[in-house]
Design an enzyme around this catalytic site. Structure first.
Site, short mmCIF file in Angstrom:
data_model
loop_
_atom_site.label_atom_id
_atom_site.label_comp_id
_atom_site.label_asym_id
_atom_site.label_seq_id
_atom_site.Cartn_x
_atom_site.Cartn_y
_atom_site.Cartn_z
N PHE A 108 50.81 59.86 22.62
CA PHE A 108 50.64 60.41 23.97
C PHE A 108 49.88 61.73 23.83
CE2 PHE A 108 52.09 62.55 27.85
CZ PHE A 108 51.98 61.54 28.78
N ASP A 165 58.68 60.79 17.93
CA ASP A 165 58.83 60.98 19.37
C ASP A 165 59.42 59.69 19.94
OD1 ASP A 165 58.50 61.17 22.13
OD2 ASP A 165 56.76 62.49 21.92
N TYR A 190 64.10 61.56 31.31
CA TYR A 190 63.81 61.09 32.67
C TYR A 190 63.18 59.71 32.71
CZ TYR A 190 59.32 63.12 31.30
OH TYR A 190 58.19 63.45 30.60
N LYS A 191 62.89 59.11 31.55
CA LYS A 191 62.32 57.76 31.54
C LYS A 191 63.48 56.76 31.52
CE LYS A 191 57.97 59.40 29.64
NZ LYS A 191 57.22 59.78 28.45
N ARG A 239 50.93 48.72 33.61
CA ARG A 239 52.13 48.89 32.78
C ARG A 239 53.38 48.51 33.56
NH1 ARG A 239 53.40 54.62 30.03
NH2 ARG A 239 53.75 55.15 32.20
C1 LIG Z 1 56.37 60.95 28.59
C2 LIG Z 1 55.92 61.54 27.30
C3 LIG Z 1 55.76 62.92 27.16
C4 LIG Z 1 55.94 63.84 28.33
O1 LIG Z 1 56.14 65.16 27.94
P1 LIG Z 1 56.75 66.19 29.00
O2 LIG Z 1 56.67 67.50 28.34
O3 LIG Z 1 58.14 65.74 29.30
O4 LIG Z 1 55.92 66.12 30.24
C5 LIG Z 1 55.42 63.41 25.90
N1 LIG Z 1 55.23 62.58 24.86
C6 LIG Z 1 55.36 61.24 24.96
C7 LIG Z 1 55.14 60.38 23.78
C8 LIG Z 1 55.68 60.68 26.20
O5 LIG Z 1 55.76 59.36 26.33
#
Ligand SMILES: *Cc1c(COP(=O)(O)O)cnc(C)c1O
Length: 397
Positions: free
Chosen positions: A113, A184, A209-210, A356
């Site tokens: 990400f 992660d 939050y996911k 998705r």
């Molecule tokens: C959703 C996601 C994030 C989001 O980061 P935030 O700081 O919570 O906005 C970061 N890394 C990955 C791999 C994600 O899927």
């Protein structure tokens, strides 16, 4: 009684909506609303500042962190909540680099990400010691685990395709070359069985939050393996990670173990929502969730491929290599997703061409999957997506 019928009733799902986007933002558990309400009224409202002691607010980041720890196979006392995932990536990476001071390379992959890579880029600039971020295709990670790598920083489940890395295997290969590992778990926690302890991960981070349903902006979490918990020196040395914050010492001294990964004042209201959401996870086990998720994913793939031959599966076909989402590619993906949402089926879009769909057994069943596939077919057969309004990019896709 099917346990997932019970769990589904615990969520607020808007009338007429089939929600396949719990991989991006989990829906509202009824109990979260009540818990936040009660917390605000009885704790914030009545206790005011005394809530930090009386209601145990100060212990919540580690106490509730441990509840997430159970879902990811962490040893008790080795997960803490706080901040956002981006910040937790930064913290983990800074500490990991310090554990391997003579090496210069951070290895990641092009499926990561972007924020994880951006945080690495920013940290490299701050440290100013010729560090390099090496980004390779996901399938080339293993071959690149050589003696020059300081840290392997990967997201286990690819946010676009759902492709899943073998955490235990890559960690083992990395350790053979004395590489520190950061995993992660943004699309793993609450999605697939994870065992950071058994896999010997050094650091793990993720968001709540996911799949964990804590609500928009819910706190992130960080895990540090016991062998490093008292060794790492936090780069974000905030007062609540200090050994004795209320001594108001002018010099930083790291707190015990995982406590040192705290930074500042925790978001107590949001943690209340998270705790209520985590109660639902006490009713199921991850293996049960995983097998239902695979069943629903296989059904969705079969239905969509039969009904919508123009959509190309963009996730691994082998369920064992897939997280808890299914993606399809189409050049008009964005417009198709907007039309689908307008017809009551919510997924999301990731550039350049990915539709998705999150598969979340706690509140999704067979009927939802069939309805989603049928609606997608209606959108495709009638070219209902082919309208200018569906091509206007919103700020969040
Ligand atoms: C959703 C996601 C994030 C989001 O980061 P935030 O700081 O919570 O906005 C970061 N890394 C990955 C791999 C994600 O899927």
């Amino acid at each position: 009684m099917d346990i997932f019928k019970t769990t589904r009733a615990l969520f607020h799902l808007p009338e007429g909506v089939t929600y396949l986007d719990g991989n991006s933002l989990g829906p509202l558990p009824h109990a979260a609303q009540d818990r936040v309400d009660a917390m605000m009224r009885d704790q914030w409202g009545e206790m005011l500042i005394t809530g930090w002691n009386k209601a145990g607010w100060m212990e919540q980041p580690s106490r509730v962190g441990d509840r997430i720890g159970k879902l990811i196979g962490a040893e008790a006392g080795h997960v803490v909540l706080g901040d956002t995932l981006s910040v937790k990536v930064y913290q983990a990476l800074a500490s990991a680099l310090e554990l391997n001071p003579d090496r210069k390379v951070i290895l990641s992959d092009s499926g990561n990400f972007p924020t994880d890579l951006y945080m690495a880029q920013g940290l490299i600039r701050m440290l100013d010691r010729d560090l390099e971020l090496r980004v390779v295709p996901p399938e080339d990670v293993e071959a690149n685990l050589k003696d020059d790598i300081a840290v392997m920083m990967l997201t286990q489940v690819d946010y676009r395709s759902g492709r899943m890395h073998d955490m235990a295997h890559l960690t083992e290969v990395a350790h053979r070359s004395n590489i520190i590992t950061i995993w992660d778990l943004a699309h793993s926690a609450g999605a697939v069985p994870v065992d950071v302890s058994k896999a010997k991960a050094d650091f793990a981070v993720g968001c709540s939050y996911k799949y964990l349903n804590s609500g928009p902006g819910g706190p992130a979490f960080i895990y540090v393996a016991p062998r490093y918990a008292d060794v790492v020196t936090p780069a974000l040395s905030g007062w609540l990670g200090h050994a004795a914050p209320f001594d108001f010492d002018l010099n930083y001294k790291a707190g015990a173990g995982i406590e040192r990964m705290r930074v500042g004042t925790p978001a107590i209201i949001q943690i209340a929502a998270l705790e209520a959401a985590l109660d639902i996870w006490d009713m199921v086990d991850m293996a049960q969730v995983r097998s239902r998720a695979i069943e629903l994913s296989e059904l969705f793939i079969k239905e969509v491929e039969t009904r919508c031959p123009e959509l190309v599966l963009a996730s691994p076909r082998d369920a064992a290599q897939r997280g808890s989402q299914v993606s399809f590619a189409h050049p008009q993906g964005y417009a198709i997703m907007q039309a689908l949402i307008a017809h009551g089926v919510v997924g999301d879009f990731r550039a350049p061409d990915i539709l998705r769909f999150g598969i979340t057994p706690l509140y999704l069943g067979h009927d939802d999957i069939i309805r989603a596939a049928k609606t997608l077919q209606t959108v495709m057969d009638g070219a209902l997506w082919d309208r200018d309004a569906y091509r206007v990019r919103a700020r969040v896709t």
